[in-house]
Motif scaffolding. Sequence first.
Motif, PDB file in Angstrom:
ATOM      1  N   UNK A 325       0.835  -1.204   0.000  1.00  0.00           N
ATOM      2  CA  UNK A 325       0.000   0.000   0.000  1.00  0.00           C
ATOM      3  C   UNK A 325       0.867   1.251   0.000  1.00  0.00           C
ATOM      4  N   UNK A 326       1.944   1.232   0.799  1.00  0.00           N
ATOM      5  CA  UNK A 326       2.868   2.377   0.833  1.00  0.00           C
ATOM      6  C   UNK A 326       3.423   2.659  -0.567  1.00  0.00           C
ATOM      7  N   UNK A 327       3.915   1.619  -1.256  1.00  0.00           N
ATOM      8  CA  UNK A 327       4.532   1.815  -2.567  1.00  0.00           C
ATOM      9  C   UNK A 327       3.513   2.305  -3.605  1.00  0.00           C
ATOM     10  N   UNK A 328       2.306   1.738  -3.571  1.00  0.00           N
ATOM     11  CA  UNK A 328       1.278   2.150  -4.537  1.00  0.00           C
ATOM     12  C   UNK A 328       0.834   3.587  -4.298  1.00  0.00           C
ATOM     13  N   UNK A 329       0.644   3.958  -3.030  1.00  0.00           N
ATOM     14  CA  UNK A 329       0.204   5.319  -2.709  1.00  0.00           C
ATOM     15  C   UNK A 329       1.311   6.335  -3.013  1.00  0.00           C
ATOM     16  N   UNK A 330       2.554   5.972  -2.687  1.00  0.00           N
ATOM     17  CA  UNK A 330       3.676   6.868  -2.973  1.00  0.00           C
ATOM     18  C   UNK A 330       3.780   7.125  -4.474  1.00  0.00           C
ATOM     19  N   UNK A 331       3.578   6.090  -5.266  1.00  0.00           N
ATOM     20  CA  UNK A 331       3.650   6.234  -6.712  1.00  0.00           C
ATOM     21  C   UNK A 331       2.484   7.073  -7.247  1.00  0.00           C
ATOM     22  N   UNK A 332       1.296   6.778  -6.763  1.00  0.00           N
ATOM     23  CA  UNK A 332       0.113   7.481  -7.258  1.00  0.00           C
ATOM     24  C   UNK A 332       0.082   8.948  -6.825  1.00  0.00           C
ATOM     25  N   UNK A 333       0.518   9.222  -5.591  1.00  0.00           N
ATOM     26  CA  UNK A 333       0.388  10.580  -5.054  1.00  0.00           C
ATOM     27  C   UNK A 333       1.633  11.441  -5.257  1.00  0.00           C
ATOM     28  N   UNK A 334       2.827  10.804  -5.224  1.00  0.00           N
ATOM     29  CA  UNK A 334       4.066  11.579  -5.335  1.00  0.00           C
ATOM     30  C   UNK A 334       4.936  11.171  -6.524  1.00  0.00           C
ATOM     31  N   UNK A 335       4.477  10.193  -7.293  1.00  0.00           N
ATOM     32  CA  UNK A 335       5.158   9.781  -8.528  1.00  0.00           C
ATOM     33  C   UNK A 335       6.588   9.287  -8.286  1.00  0.00           C
ATOM     34  N   UNK A 336       6.782   8.548  -7.172  1.00  0.00           N
ATOM     35  CA  UNK A 336       8.064   7.886  -6.893  1.00  0.00           C
ATOM     36  C   UNK A 336       7.810   6.384  -6.849  1.00  0.00           C
ATOM     37  N   UNK A 337       8.532   5.634  -7.654  1.00  0.00           N
ATOM     38  CA  UNK A 337       8.338   4.187  -7.739  1.00  0.00           C
ATOM     39  C   UNK A 337       9.412   3.449  -6.942  1.00  0.00           C
ATOM     40  N   UNK A 338       8.970   2.691  -5.936  1.00  0.00           N
ATOM     41  CA  UNK A 338       9.834   1.831  -5.133  1.00  0.00           C
ATOM     42  C   UNK A 338       9.251   0.427  -5.142  1.00  0.00           C
ATOM     43  N   UNK A 339      10.007  -0.558  -4.634  1.00  0.00           N
ATOM     44  CA  UNK A 339       9.555  -1.949  -4.654  1.00  0.00           C
ATOM     45  C   UNK A 339       9.171  -2.397  -3.241  1.00  0.00           C
ATOM     46  N   UNK A 340       7.970  -2.950  -3.053  1.00  0.00           N
ATOM     47  CA  UNK A 340       7.571  -3.437  -1.721  1.00  0.00           C
ATOM     48  C   UNK A 340       8.432  -4.624  -1.286  1.00  0.00           C
ATOM     49  N   UNK A 341       8.759  -4.646  -0.002  1.00  0.00           N
ATOM     50  CA  UNK A 341       9.604  -5.720   0.524  1.00  0.00           C
ATOM     51  C   UNK A 341       8.973  -7.085   0.445  1.00  0.00           C
ATOM     52  N   UNK A 342       7.637  -7.156   0.369  1.00  0.00           N
ATOM     53  CA  UNK A 342       6.972  -8.454   0.261  1.00  0.00           C
ATOM     54  C   UNK A 342       7.391  -9.190  -1.013  1.00  0.00           C
ATOM     55  N   UNK A 343       7.886  -8.464  -2.007  1.00  0.00           N
ATOM     56  CA  UNK A 343       8.405  -9.115  -3.222  1.00  0.00           C
ATOM     57  C   UNK A 343       9.640  -9.952  -2.910  1.00  0.00           C
ATOM     58  N   UNK A 344      10.304  -9.615  -1.799  1.00  0.00           N
ATOM     59  CA  UNK A 344      11.547 -10.288  -1.413  1.00  0.00           C
ATOM     60  C   UNK A 344      11.367 -11.135  -0.154  1.00  0.00           C
ATOM     61  N   UNK A 345      10.110 -11.523   0.135  1.00  0.00           N
ATOM     62  CA  UNK A 345       9.775 -12.280   1.336  1.00  0.00           C
ATOM     63  C   UNK A 345      10.117 -11.480   2.590  1.00  0.00           C
ATOM     64  N   UNK A 346       9.825 -10.185   2.545  1.00  0.00           N
ATOM     65  CA  UNK A 346      10.109  -9.328   3.701  1.00  0.00           C
ATOM     66  C   UNK A 346       9.015  -8.267   3.808  1.00  0.00           C
ATOM     67  N   UNK A 347       7.853  -8.697   4.270  1.00  0.00           N
ATOM     68  CA  UNK A 347       6.738  -7.766   4.416  1.00  0.00           C
ATOM     69  C   UNK A 347       7.104  -6.667   5.411  1.00  0.00           C
ATOM     70  N   UNK A 348       6.596  -5.462   5.130  1.00  0.00           N
ATOM     71  CA  UNK A 348       6.840  -4.352   6.036  1.00  0.00           C
ATOM     72  C   UNK A 348       8.083  -3.561   5.708  1.00  0.00           C
ATOM     73  N   UNK A 349       8.790  -3.937   4.618  1.00  0.00           N
ATOM     74  CA  UNK A 349       9.978  -3.208   4.196  1.00  0.00           C
ATOM     75  C   UNK A 349       9.802  -2.725   2.754  1.00  0.00           C
ATOM     76  N   UNK A 350      10.680  -1.822   2.344  1.00  0.00           N
ATOM     77  CA  UNK A 350      10.626  -1.242   1.006  1.00  0.00           C
ATOM     78  C   UNK A 350      12.046  -1.152   0.452  1.00  0.00           C
ATOM     79  N   UNK A 351      12.203  -1.468  -0.847  1.00  0.00           N
ATOM     80  CA  UNK A 351      13.525  -1.355  -1.477  1.00  0.00           C
ATOM     81  C   UNK A 351      13.593  -0.129  -2.379  1.00  0.00           C
ATOM     82  N   UNK A 352      14.633   0.664  -2.177  1.00  0.00           N
ATOM     83  CA  UNK A 352      14.918   1.829  -3.006  1.00  0.00           C
ATOM     84  C   UNK A 352      16.262   1.613  -3.678  1.00  0.00           C
ATOM     85  N   UNK A 353      16.312   1.749  -4.992  1.00  0.00           N
ATOM     86  CA  UNK A 353      17.575   1.615  -5.714  1.00  0.00           C
ATOM     87  C   UNK A 353      18.214   2.987  -5.878  1.00  0.00           C
TER      88      UNK A 353
END
Length: 373
Positions: A325-353
């Motif tokens: 939800x954080x990543x989707x809202x950040x992208x929709x409202x502030x136009x910054x795309x990050x990857x949710x940690x659940x993609x990496x088996x780590x719910x509750x975290x976010x990856x920024x490159x």
Amino acid sequence: MKIIDEIPASKTLEINAIATKLMNEGKDVINLTTGEPDFPTPERIKEKAKEALDKDFTKYTNSKGIFELRMTISKLLSKKGIEYTADEIIVTNGGKQAIYNALLAILDKDDEVILFSPLWVSYVPMILLAGAKPVIIRTTFEEGFLPNVNEIEKNITSKTKAILVNSPNNPTGVVYSESVIKGIAEIANKKGLYVIADEVYDSLVYDKPFVSLYNFVNPQQLIYINAFSKAYAMTGWRLGYCATKNRVIYNRISKIQGHTTSSVNSIAQFAAVEADKVDNKYMIDEFKKRRDFTVEEARKIGLEFVNPNGAFYLFFKSPLNDDETFCKKLLEEKLVALVPGSAFDAKGFVRLSFANSMKNLSGAFQRIKEFVK
């Protein structure tokens, strides 16, 4: 195909699809999802590719890779204290194929592979496609995302065949300490387990010297993985490689490659021969500069994270309980795309490159700051 149907779709692709849609609408999206350097491929490698075309070097090659490239890889590894001859190296279509070939070469149905989360998105699907079972040991934020050696011992069964290790780590940016590397190696050596060492980010280490599993694992049990993608900004060239001194495994990997993709693109191979003459220190220095900036800005905002000592990722606790939800809202409202940690088996975290320009990183953090507030 039941196994394929059970493999989840990529959350990274889902975020990218939203980002692409917004960009197509003319929106100013800052995309920090990408796991690739933003630098161009070094000029002398590109010139070598043009030379390959001029020489009509466009035919099939040896499925193990042209000898000249395997010699170049051998030289590059030797500079790191890792000794493999050209005849112990196989060139693959990216590091991803090197890992998959290695898994297919050692696994039988229902074998188990130990790996550590947070983990790269393709490990589990690859193990499942090989007919084996992933046994995931979860590392914790509190322990710096470092594997607990005692947990490894507890999870070994009669079906355990291998341990897959990724350091420097994607997505956390954590570089495993020498004590952890030694601990993993000691267990593998004692139990007779294979170790697949995915060290594709080993050139991007910023604070302490990198310690390779090569130094401690029984040579007959080690399958070493690396690639040109991160170190030489060659992600699209699809050039990876694996190396092993185990002739049975080497011949199996060679056979798998021969019956699947056969040889790697001939032009890419010809060009990469030049890599041992390229000084990529300017990339490493720039990534360290970006890492330092990213860490400083993240601290100002109050984000919680483990300091990334390698690779080019910041892995932080999501300010919202739900990372997706954080990543989707950040992208929709502030136009910054990050990857949710659940993609990496780590719910509750976010990856920024932070493999992006300082200008984009600065703009992204300003928007993240506004969003978090």
